[in-house]
Design an enzyme around this catalytic site. Structure first.
Site, PDB file in Angstrom:
ATOM      1  N   GLY A  31       0.810  -1.209   0.000  1.00  0.00           N
ATOM      2  CA  GLY A  31       0.000   0.000   0.000  1.00  0.00           C
ATOM      3  C   GLY A  31       0.844   1.260   0.000  1.00  0.00           C
ATOM      4  N   LEU A  33       0.707   3.590  -2.270  1.00  0.00           N
ATOM      5  CA  LEU A  33       1.236   3.419  -3.614  1.00  0.00           C
ATOM      6  C   LEU A  33       1.666   4.735  -4.252  1.00  0.00           C
ATOM      7  CD1 LEU A  33      -1.274   0.753  -4.984  1.00  0.00           C
ATOM      8  CD2 LEU A  33       0.795   0.431  -3.612  1.00  0.00           C
ATOM      9  N   HIS A  37       5.013   1.939  -8.045  1.00  0.00           N
ATOM     10  CA  HIS A  37       4.048   0.837  -8.082  1.00  0.00           C
ATOM     11  C   HIS A  37       3.234   0.876  -9.373  1.00  0.00           C
ATOM     12  CE1 HIS A  37       4.521   1.408  -3.605  1.00  0.00           C
ATOM     13  NE2 HIS A  37       4.692   0.101  -3.692  1.00  0.00           N
ATOM     14  N   GLN A  61       6.900  -9.109   8.480  1.00  0.00           N
ATOM     15  CA  GLN A  61       8.199  -8.705   7.947  1.00  0.00           C
ATOM     16  C   GLN A  61       8.753  -7.458   8.624  1.00  0.00           C
ATOM     17  OE1 GLN A  61       6.323  -8.215   3.952  1.00  0.00           O
ATOM     18  NE2 GLN A  61       7.756  -6.506   3.715  1.00  0.00           N
ATOM     19  N   GLU A 148      12.950  -3.164  -8.587  1.00  0.00           N
ATOM     20  CA  GLU A 148      14.368  -3.411  -8.319  1.00  0.00           C
ATOM     21  C   GLU A 148      14.928  -2.546  -7.198  1.00  0.00           C
ATOM     22  OE1 GLU A 148      16.387  -3.067 -12.098  1.00  0.00           O
ATOM     23  OE2 GLU A 148      16.422  -5.247 -12.290  1.00  0.00           O
ATOM     24  N   LYS A 149      14.154  -1.560  -6.725  1.00  0.00           N
ATOM     25  CA  LYS A 149      14.639  -0.810  -5.565  1.00  0.00           C
ATOM     26  C   LYS A 149      14.930  -1.772  -4.413  1.00  0.00           C
ATOM     27  CE  LYS A 149      11.913   1.531  -2.801  1.00  0.00           C
ATOM     28  NZ  LYS A 149      12.291   1.060  -1.435  1.00  0.00           N
ATOM     29  N   ASP A 150      14.048  -2.769  -4.268  1.00  0.00           N
ATOM     30  CA  ASP A 150      14.254  -3.806  -3.257  1.00  0.00           C
ATOM     31  C   ASP A 150      15.085  -4.928  -3.885  1.00  0.00           C
ATOM     32  OD1 ASP A 150      12.577  -2.700  -1.049  1.00  0.00           O
ATOM     33  OD2 ASP A 150      11.031  -2.865  -2.574  1.00  0.00           O
ATOM     34  N   GLN A 153      15.526  -8.190  -1.942  1.00  0.00           N
ATOM     35  CA  GLN A 153      14.258  -8.911  -1.804  1.00  0.00           C
ATOM     36  C   GLN A 153      13.993  -9.788  -3.019  1.00  0.00           C
ATOM     37  OE1 GLN A 153      10.365  -7.226  -0.143  1.00  0.00           O
ATOM     38  NE2 GLN A 153      10.038  -7.015  -2.334  1.00  0.00           N
TER      39      GLN A 153
END
Length: 283
Positions: A31, A33, A37, A61, A148-150, A153
């Site tokens: 959320g 957003l 996103h 998390q 790709e920022k994460d 992850q």
């Protein structure tokens, strides 16, 4: 666009789509957003017949309850954005719907989940794997889209998909940035305008370090980034790791890999807000 709150309702709708032979794509979100996103959803819409966007602030998390409490919640605005970019279903379940009982599953994928974020946020990636695996089981998407920022992850989720033999393609999507260069993040809404301007130095210094790296050692480049950012009032580097883009293991020399990424986390502002970013040195 349909807003759905229960697993049963979502699966009923998706069963109908599958009966027509339609391809289903998933964009998992927490959320709050933004355009980053939106770019994931647009790509999902372009590449699939049905787009499902989950909006769920996953408690498992967050290793810091205060971080969870201050995370922005904006479902009405999220739905307006998602409808404007063509999403078909927004799945916004309650915590009780997703976790009717505690999730005791343990996921372990060293070394990709034990370094960087894994080291500084114990349990974080286990929670990520818990919720993403649940979403994959509920939606059964052919493709799932992640920003790709994460960077780390995505590596962890890919390891989980391989481990569980899941038939889903993980689609990484480029970082979307504000005009200042600051990587778009839901956490940016917690920064003042002044703090945002300060935070923009993160990408500025990372970008300068690419040129710096052409004539300096890896160790010198790492130190340059850390020292430059720490010298800016309002910023404090938690870690900056220059790693192999596949294994995420720290490197000693530019010749150690043909895929080199610098991953950083910086505290910014008075609260302070934890911001992540990365830069590619070799690919």
């Amino acid at each position: 666009m349909k807003l759905i709150h229960t697993i049963e309702d979502l699966q009923r709708n998706l069963t109908e789509a599958r009966a027509k032979g339609e391809k289903i794509g998933l964009v998992p979100t927490m959320g709050a957003l933004h355009e980053g996103h939106a770019s994931l959803v647009r790509r999902c819409v372009a590449e699939n017949d049905v787009t499902v966007v989950s909006v769920f602030l996953n408690p498992t998390q967050f290793n810091d309850k205060k971080d969870l409490e201050k995370y922005p919640r904006t479902l009405d605005a999220d739905c307006a954005l998602l409808e404007s970019v063509g999403a078909d279903f927004v799945f916004a379940p309650s915590v009780e719907e997703m976790y009717p009982e505690p999730d005791s599953r343990k996921f372990s994928y060293p070394p990709v989940d034990t370094v960087m974020e894994g080291a500084f946020r114990p349990g974080h990636f286990n929670g990520v794997c818990q919720i993403v695996s649940k979403l994959f089981a509920i939606v059964e998407p052919g493709r799932a889209y992640f920003g790709e920022k994460d960077f780390q992850q995505i590596a962890v989720i890919r390891a989980m998909v391989e481990d569980l033999h899941l038939k889903v393609e993980i689609v990484p999507c480029p970082v979307v940035r504000e005009k200042s260069g600051l990587a778009m993040s839901s956490r940016n809404t917690l920064l003042t305008d002044g703090e945002k301007a300060v935070a923009a130095h993160i990408f500025g210094i990372l970008s300068k370090s690419k040129n710096f790296a052409t004539s300096h050692t890896l160790k010198e480049t790492r130190q340059y980034v850390v020292d430059s950012l720490n010298a800016i009032v309002g910023l404090e580097v938690q870690y900056f790791a220059i790693v192999d883009g596949g294994s995420l293991q720290e490197l000693d020399s530019w010749s150690d890999s043909d895929d080199i990424v610098g991953c950083i986390t910086v505290f910014c502002g008075s609260q302070p807000i934890r911001l992540i970013d990365h830069v590619r040195y070799k690919e």
